[in-house]
Write a protein that holds these residues in place. Structure first.
Motif, PDB file in Angstrom:
ATOM      1  N   PRO A 132      -0.958  17.550  -4.840  1.00 25.27           N
ATOM      2  CA  PRO A 132      -2.117  16.872  -5.270  1.00 25.27           C
ATOM      3  C   PRO A 132      -1.979  15.656  -6.181  1.00 25.27           C
ATOM      4  N   ASN A 133      -0.722  15.699  -6.809  1.00 21.20           N
ATOM      5  CA  ASN A 133      -0.099  14.486  -7.822  1.00 21.20           C
ATOM      6  C   ASN A 133       0.074  13.388  -6.834  1.00 21.20           C
ATOM      7  N   TRP A 134       0.668  13.716  -5.722  1.00 26.45           N
ATOM      8  CA  TRP A 134       1.072  12.549  -4.892  1.00 26.45           C
ATOM      9  C   TRP A 134      -0.197  12.033  -3.849  1.00 26.45           C
ATOM     10  N   GLU A 135      -1.023  12.821  -3.548  1.00 31.30           N
ATOM     11  CA  GLU A 135      -2.142  12.481  -2.808  1.00 31.30           C
ATOM     12  C   GLU A 135      -3.311  11.634  -3.580  1.00 31.30           C
ATOM     13  N   LEU A 136      -3.439  12.000  -4.921  1.00 23.51           N
ATOM     14  CA  LEU A 136      -4.149  11.338  -5.837  1.00 23.51           C
ATOM     15  C   LEU A 136      -3.501   9.566  -5.873  1.00 23.51           C
ATOM     16  N   LEU A 137      -2.170   9.613  -5.962  1.00 19.17           N
ATOM     17  CA  LEU A 137      -1.898   8.212  -6.248  1.00 19.17           C
ATOM     18  C   LEU A 137      -1.752   7.574  -4.910  1.00 19.17           C
ATOM     19  N   VAL A 138      -1.717   8.063  -3.937  1.00 19.21           N
ATOM     20  CA  VAL A 138      -1.659   7.326  -2.389  1.00 19.21           C
ATOM     21  C   VAL A 138      -3.097   7.024  -2.469  1.00 19.21           C
ATOM     22  N   THR A 139      -4.027   7.633  -2.957  1.00 19.03           N
ATOM     23  CA  THR A 139      -5.380   7.243  -2.664  1.00 19.03           C
ATOM     24  C   THR A 139      -5.720   6.236  -3.490  1.00 19.03           C
ATOM     25  N   VAL A 140      -5.079   6.049  -4.680  1.00 19.28           N
ATOM     26  CA  VAL A 140      -5.319   4.711  -5.521  1.00 19.28           C
ATOM     27  C   VAL A 140      -4.569   3.588  -5.169  1.00 19.28           C
ATOM     28  N   ILE A 141      -3.465   3.887  -4.522  1.00 15.41           N
ATOM     29  CA  ILE A 141      -2.907   2.992  -4.089  1.00 15.41           C
ATOM     30  C   ILE A 141      -3.422   2.024  -2.778  1.00 15.41           C
ATOM     31  N   ARG A 142      -3.835   2.984  -2.066  1.00 18.02           N
ATOM     32  CA  ARG A 142      -4.709   2.527  -0.860  1.00 18.02           C
ATOM     33  C   ARG A 142      -5.850   1.701  -1.425  1.00 18.02           C
ATOM     34  N   GLN A 143      -6.636   2.097  -2.345  1.00 18.26           N
ATOM     35  CA  GLN A 143      -7.698   1.287  -2.790  1.00 18.26           C
ATOM     36  C   GLN A 143      -7.346  -0.124  -3.202  1.00 18.26           C
ATOM     37  N   ILE A 144      -6.182  -0.290  -3.841  1.00 16.59           N
ATOM     38  CA  ILE A 144      -5.586  -1.556  -4.392  1.00 16.59           C
ATOM     39  C   ILE A 144      -5.094  -2.285  -3.288  1.00 16.59           C
ATOM     40  N   VAL A 145      -4.354  -1.929  -2.243  1.00 19.96           N
ATOM     41  CA  VAL A 145      -4.031  -2.495  -0.910  1.00 19.96           C
ATOM     42  C   VAL A 145      -5.104  -3.197  -0.218  1.00 19.96           C
ATOM     43  N   GLY A 146      -6.248  -2.333   0.082  1.00 19.25           N
ATOM     44  CA  GLY A 146      -7.478  -2.565   0.824  1.00 19.25           C
ATOM     45  C   GLY A 146      -7.494  -1.949   2.132  1.00 19.25           C
ATOM     46  N   PRO A 147      -8.128  -2.125   2.724  1.00 21.35           N
ATOM     47  CA  PRO A 147      -8.600  -1.761   4.337  1.00 21.35           C
ATOM     48  C   PRO A 147      -7.528  -2.069   5.051  1.00 21.35           C
ATOM     49  N   GLY A 149      -4.240  -1.351   5.218  1.00 28.18           N
ATOM     50  CA  GLY A 149      -2.946  -1.306   4.564  1.00 28.18           C
ATOM     51  C   GLY A 149      -1.988  -0.522   5.419  1.00 28.18           C
ATOM     52  N   ASP A 150      -0.907  -0.828   5.535  1.00 31.57           N
ATOM     53  CA  ASP A 150       0.280   0.021   6.236  1.00 31.57           C
ATOM     54  C   ASP A 150       0.453   1.212   5.567  1.00 31.57           C
ATOM     55  N   PRO A 151       0.327   2.511   6.201  1.00 33.04           N
ATOM     56  CA  PRO A 151       0.583   3.775   5.655  1.00 33.04           C
ATOM     57  C   PRO A 151       1.788   3.708   4.880  1.00 33.04           C
ATOM     58  N   GLN A 152       2.972   3.365   5.681  1.00 32.93           N
ATOM     59  CA  GLN A 152       4.253   3.154   5.074  1.00 32.93           C
ATOM     60  C   GLN A 152       4.760   2.525   3.806  1.00 32.93           C
ATOM     61  N   VAL A 153       3.839   1.296   4.019  1.00 31.74           N
ATOM     62  CA  VAL A 153       3.901   0.434   2.857  1.00 31.74           C
ATOM     63  C   VAL A 153       3.109   1.207   1.575  1.00 31.74           C
ATOM     64  N   ILE A 154       2.034   1.792   1.824  1.00 30.13           N
ATOM     65  CA  ILE A 154       1.323   2.568   0.719  1.00 30.13           C
ATOM     66  C   ILE A 154       2.408   3.780   0.325  1.00 30.13           C
ATOM     67  N   TYR A 155       2.908   4.486   1.317  1.00 28.48           N
ATOM     68  CA  TYR A 155       3.954   5.429   0.860  1.00 28.48           C
ATOM     69  C   TYR A 155       5.089   5.158  -0.178  1.00 28.48           C
ATOM     70  N   ARG A 156       5.693   3.979   0.229  1.00 26.19           N
ATOM     71  CA  ARG A 156       6.644   3.379  -0.319  1.00 26.19           C
ATOM     72  C   ARG A 156       6.409   3.164  -1.855  1.00 26.19           C
ATOM     73  N   CYS A 157       5.057   2.475  -1.677  1.00 29.81           N
ATOM     74  CA  CYS A 157       4.663   1.944  -3.097  1.00 29.81           C
ATOM     75  C   CYS A 157       4.424   3.277  -4.007  1.00 29.81           C
ATOM     76  N   ALA A 158       3.757   4.321  -3.587  1.00 25.76           N
ATOM     77  CA  ALA A 158       3.602   5.421  -4.247  1.00 25.76           C
ATOM     78  C   ALA A 158       5.086   5.847  -4.914  1.00 25.76           C
ATOM     79  N   THR A 159       5.885   6.147  -3.804  1.00 24.92           N
ATOM     80  CA  THR A 159       7.413   6.439  -4.374  1.00 24.92           C
ATOM     81  C   THR A 159       8.168   5.652  -5.422  1.00 24.92           C
ATOM     82  N   ALA A 160       7.745   4.361  -5.360  1.00 28.21           N
ATOM     83  CA  ALA A 160       8.120   3.571  -6.433  1.00 28.21           C
ATOM     84  C   ALA A 160       7.507   3.524  -7.796  1.00 28.21           C
TER      85      ALA A 160
END
Length: 210
Positions: A132-147, A149-160
């Motif tokens: 749940p913690n991870w998915e919330l963060l991924v959702t927020v980052i996806r909003q920042i990156v915009g429509p 966005g490369d999923p792997q870039v988003i996941y790496r950002c979440a990890t960072a």
């Protein structure tokens, strides 16, 4: 038997089990040893938790319910708020959960064990208490990156983002050694939250624009 006795036994088993799981790991911990240290009958584990896995799960549930109740994953910020505000709330509340003085020290040790040597309980623990913690963060980052966005870039950002937050807790001794001025008061945690958010926003926008 007093009315409060079963509740006391259950909590005592959770507290002792947490220490044992942190010390020897899930695989090597035994219900017999836990019950002996908790001055409880082995049948009490079956009664309250079903088995060792149920007891392991309860250790996480007890901490998760309290800390998330006091420091919600979303920081009580509306899903309609700006993603920047949502990220700041996420970072701040994550830090508060990690540095919560009421948080049993064994929780961090158990999680560290699971990260380097996953037990057979890892998948369930991960999906119930970490996803749940991870998915919330991924959702927020996806909003920042915009429509788009490369999923792997988003996941790496979440990890960072998570890596920066957790580092201050897991490597606190090293951080304090390298930076003696680093403090962890409420004000300093707020400053850390601002810094991590600002740093991560710049990075997310930079890599998301590529």
């Amino acid at each position: 038997m007093s009315v409060g006795a079963p509740v006391d036994t259950r909590q005592r088993l959770i507290d002792v089990a947490g220490e044992v799981f942190a010390e020897v790991g899930y695989r090597d911990a035994t219900v017999r040893d836990i019950c002996k240290l908790a001055s409880a009958n082995i049948a009490a584990v079956n009664y309250h938790f079903g088995d060792k896995l149920g007891l392991y799960r309860a250790v996480f549930e007890a901490d998760y319910s309290r800390t998330v109740g006091e420091h919600p994953l979303d920081g009580d910020v509306s899903a309609n708020a700006s993603p920047e505000d949502r990220l700041k709330a996420y970072v701040g509340n994550f830090l508060e959960r990690l540095f919560d003085v009421q948080k049993p020290i064994y929780i961090s040790k158990i999680i560290s064990r699971e990260m380097v040597d996953p037990s057979e309980a890892f998948v369930e623990i991960c999906d119930r208490f970490m996803r749940p913690n991870w998915e919330l963060l991924v959702t927020v980052i996806r909003q920042i990156v915009g429509p788009g966005g490369d999923p792997q870039v988003i996941y790496r950002c979440a990890t960072a983002v998570i890596g920066q937050i957790v580092y201050y807790k897991q490597c606190r001794v090293f951080v304090s050694r390298m930076n003696p001025g680093q403090a962890y008061t409420a004000d300093e945690r707020a400053t850390l939250a601002d810094h991590i958010t600002e740093f991560c926003l710049a990075g997310i926008r930079a890599v998301g624009a590529k």
